[in-house]
Design an enzyme around this catalytic site. Structure first.
Site, PDB file in Angstrom:
ATOM      1  N   SER A   1      -3.631  10.360  25.877  1.00 43.60           N
ATOM      2  CA  SER A   1      -3.746  10.348  24.357  1.00 43.60           C
ATOM      3  C   SER A   1      -2.833  11.409  23.755  1.00 43.60           C
ATOM      4  O   SER A   1      -2.549  12.284  24.505  1.00 43.60           O
ATOM      5  CB  SER A   1      -4.996  10.338  24.033  1.00 43.60           C
ATOM      6  OG  SER A   1      -5.297  10.665  22.589  1.00 43.60           O
TER       7      SER A   1
ATOM      8  N   TYR B   1     -12.746  16.178  25.147  1.00 43.90           N
ATOM      9  CA  TYR B   1     -11.850  14.815  25.273  1.00 43.90           C
ATOM     10  C   TYR B   1     -10.199  15.532  25.295  1.00 43.90           C
ATOM     11  O   TYR B   1      -9.852  15.085  26.181  1.00 43.90           O
ATOM     12  CB  TYR B   1     -11.869  14.145  23.934  1.00 43.90           C
ATOM     13  CG  TYR B   1     -11.032  12.881  23.981  1.00 43.90           C
ATOM     14  CD1 TYR B   1     -11.357  12.059  25.047  1.00 43.90           C
ATOM     15  CD2 TYR B   1     -10.078  12.777  23.140  1.00 43.90           C
ATOM     16  CE1 TYR B   1     -10.801  10.924  25.097  1.00 43.90           C
ATOM     17  CE2 TYR B   1      -9.370  11.672  23.319  1.00 43.90           C
ATOM     18  CZ  TYR B   1      -9.632  10.719  24.128  1.00 43.90           C
ATOM     19  OH  TYR B   1      -8.873   9.427  23.994  1.00 43.90           O
TER      20      TYR B   1
END
Length: 249
Positions: A143, A156
């Site tokens: 990501s 995350y």
């Protein structure tokens, strides 16, 4: 229709929706045989019906990929069924966003297990066969959060920075066996991923930000993956960093 992956065998984790589902379909359209893994059997069965129409000879693997044993089992069953595994797409993951001070460490532990340890376990299981054949491609989904750490995304981002570091170290270990490694780093994608967020304010703010732009679609990411895995064997695209045109950070 060009089918550059004719005869290749792929396994896609987290295939019941979003990027995983789109990737399975795109790989099938490119000619690959495709195994799909996730928890939701009904979703996988519906996907398998679409894959069968594309000639992908699909295999459905129901698994909780937060378990290292399950992550390795699906690889072994794919190899047993097709006789080989050429392309492993480690896509399964969750996104739990909240301030560190308020964090539910149980949720964060599961995120670490699924986003990082499961990916490592599946990769580990796939390497012996790839090394023996001197052929294989591991694609890890990261990501932009693996490049830029933002408030409320500490854990995350930690998982996605970890995926990037693991992928580069892996590449340097296995390149001599003709095994390729690619990490895909999408920005905002219109998928179910944001549904996992339990913190109401963080979720609302993120959704408002995402809705302010023309988001990537799952198929956009899938097309990038197919491009990478269909290059000639002497070409390894190590990283793909992709954002919506409207995304600044």
């Amino acid at each position: 229709m060009s089918r550059p992956l004719e005869g290749r065998v792929a396994l896609v984790t987290g295939a019941s929706s979003g990027i995983g589902e789109a990737t399975a379909l795109a790989l099938a359209e490119a000619g690959a045989k495709v195994a799909v893994a996730a928890r939701r059997r009904d979703r996988l069965d519906a996907l398998a019906a679409q894959l069968a129409k594309l000639g992908a000879e699909p295999m459905v693997l129901t698994a909780d990929l937060s378990s290292e044993e399950e992550a390795q089992r699906i690889v072994k069953e794919t190899e047993a069924h097709y006789g080989r595994l050429d392309i492993l797409v480690n896509n399964a993951g969750v996104m739990y966003l909240e301030p560190v001070e308020e964090a539910d460490l149980g949720r964060w532990r599961r995120m670490l297990e699924l986003n990082v340890l499961s990916l490592i376990a599946s990769t580990q299981a796939a390497l012996p066969g790839m090394r023996e054949r001197r052929d294989g491609h591991v694609v890890n989904i990261s990501s932009t959060a693996g490049r830029v750490a933002n408030p409320n995304a500490a854990a995350y981002s930690a998982t996605k920075f970890g995926v990037g570091a693991f992928s580069e170290a892996l590449r340097r270990e296995v390149y001599k066996h003709n095994i390729r490694v690619t990490v895909i780093e999408p920005g905002v994608v219109q998928t179910e991923l944001r549904d996992h967020i339990g913190h109401i304010e963080v979720k609302a703010n993120l959704n408002a930000w995402a809705d302010s732009m023309r988001q990537l679609q799952a198929r956009d990411v899938a097309d990038a993956i197919v491009f990478c895995v269909s290059r000639p064997s002497h070409v390894n695209i190590n990283e793909v960093l992709m954002r919506p045109t409207d995304q600044e950070r």
